[in-house]
Design an enzyme around this catalytic site. Sequence first.
Site, short mmCIF file in Angstrom:
data_model
loop_
_atom_site.label_atom_id
_atom_site.label_comp_id
_atom_site.label_asym_id
_atom_site.label_seq_id
_atom_site.Cartn_x
_atom_site.Cartn_y
_atom_site.Cartn_z
N HIS A 288 -3.66 5.85 3.63
CA HIS A 288 -4.46 4.70 3.21
C HIS A 288 -4.01 3.35 3.75
CE1 HIS A 288 -6.06 1.60 0.29
NE2 HIS A 288 -7.05 2.21 0.28
N ASP B 148 0.65 -1.28 0.20
CA ASP B 148 -0.10 0.10 -0.10
C ASP B 148 0.83 1.28 -0.16
OD1 ASP B 148 -2.46 1.68 0.94
OD2 ASP B 148 -3.31 -0.28 0.72
N SER C 184 -11.26 -1.06 -0.66
CA SER C 184 -9.95 -1.04 -0.04
C SER C 184 -10.16 -1.41 1.40
CB SER C 184 -9.27 0.44 -0.21
OG SER C 184 -8.72 0.70 -1.48
#
Length: 615
Positions: free
Chosen positions: A346, A280, A548
């Site tokens: 994220h 990520d 996600s």
Amino acid sequence: MKSSRTGIAAVIAALIAIATLVPAQGAQAVTYKAASAVRAVKSVDAWASDAPRAPKIKLSWTKPAYTYGAATIGYAIQAKTKYSDWKTIVSNTKSTATVATVSEGLAVGVNNYFRVRAITKRYAKTMWGAYSTEVIRKPTAKPTNPILLGDSSIAPGTSGTYVAVWLPQNYSQRGGLNVTYTATASLNGNQVATCSVARLYSDEAPVNSCDLTGLSGQSVYQIALQVSNYRGVGSNTDVALPADSLFSLQWYLGASNGISATRAWTASKGSTSLVVAVLDSGITRHTDLDGQTVAGYDFVGNRVSAPEGTKGWYPSGDGDGWDSNPTDPGNPYDDPNNPDDDAEWHGTHVAGIIAAKQDTSGVIGVAPKVKIQPVRVVGPKVGNTCDLAYAIRWAAGVDYEPIPGCESFSGVPVNKTPARVINISLEAPLSCPDTLQSAVNAAQKRGVIIVTAAGNGDENGNPVSSAGVSPTSCIGPITVGASDFDGDAAPYSNFDVDISAPGGTYENPNGAPNLSQFGSFNGTILSTWNTGTSAQAAGTYLGISGTSMAAPVVAGIVALMLSVRPNANYDQVTDALMSSARPFESGTLCATSGNCGTGIANAAEALRYLIFDIG
């Protein structure tokens, strides 16, 4: 005469001298013999209340009838079961005593066979005698704690009946004896319902449930389970409720359109030796992630030229290329006048969903005891297919080698803690490139299970088939779509997926939700975050939605599955995961279209299915 006596004395002396040699010559010619067999072996169960789960057997015997002049220096003891070979459990008692208590190498609940032989020594030679005849004994013990698959919040239907379910125990877990399972429901500390079922030692049919009746659909009960035999009691409760302060806001971990994590936690919260790689944006410091990680790597290159009109812009975000620091640098190009340009932490959010630790503050991950391996593969603006392919191979422990069509690098370290699970919550609007498929194949050959997000629609936000989205379109990864708070397809989620999991629904029209809005309802996925808008600042929590978020929920479930059955293979894990998913309710979009996979992932049922499937 004197000389004659002298001669006779000389002869006698010579004979004596010769005679003194005879015994020594004779001793060298002796054939040593081992002792005869030990006799009259007896065995009794030596269970002790101070170690109730430890099987013990006391053996006694009569010494051999013959040792042939040798001294007994101890006894050797062997044991086996009907289906195993003899194994020495005591190599030498180092005692002449004809009694011994053994506690190692025993199988509880089945017939154990024992035999004994004497060890003797004469001069410098040690000898092992013949084995005794076999004696049989079945060790017993207190039952182990049962694995209760009960909900943390019980809301029975109108019938007022709740079915308490547990995993059947084998002979060994039951202590080798007949047992009774007793389930109880308590409200505010007071027992209000109970049910029992006996499990006979010889009963092969799984007896793993009983009905708790007379409950109110408006109340929340604590369900407890006891298993008892005459050696003692094992117990468990469904209250695997953590003390993390924001847990009540993590609806996706519960039983109502969530994954029933609280049920699964009665079996396992994950193994500290199992690693989940998060490919990520990197990771930031956070109290809920402290101590939860192993060494990662930064695979974000710095090979793209700056867009026209920008100064000092670099795709990596941290000003360098590949290195051993997987920290998320944020967004150094943040426009303070544009909230949409703020840093998106994220990778930190995804990591928290999987393995935020259990403590008294913040949130808890699906598998809070496993380890996260942060692997950076995207910068603040862009990612690269080659970087992702290299990262997949590295996370899986595949030795570095140049990938055709990709730039080569040197000095990439060996991954000392390869991952068993890889989560990739990234998307690109293209079918799986050969470069990525090759990396996926290499990882799967090492037994790694890859979980990917299906994607959040096209550029206009309209869901599309995941077959046109990379890397989820690669062959092999588990493709995860997002379900919403109501248990249907999230409006943004791409379709044609293997399975769905809670990804949340963005309910707040006024920007990103904050903690104060979680007091009533906001169907997002709450996890770890950072307060910085450009560079890393303090750790915090935030609820966001997307596939996600759904992918790491499934990655966490897979980590739980591999924690309880480390040798499970790809087919066994995926079959258990898909087969145990909760079907979508009639009338939902997912039930009508069939595009949302086999159902919503269920952690507790996936564990149960896997354990039943492979033992």
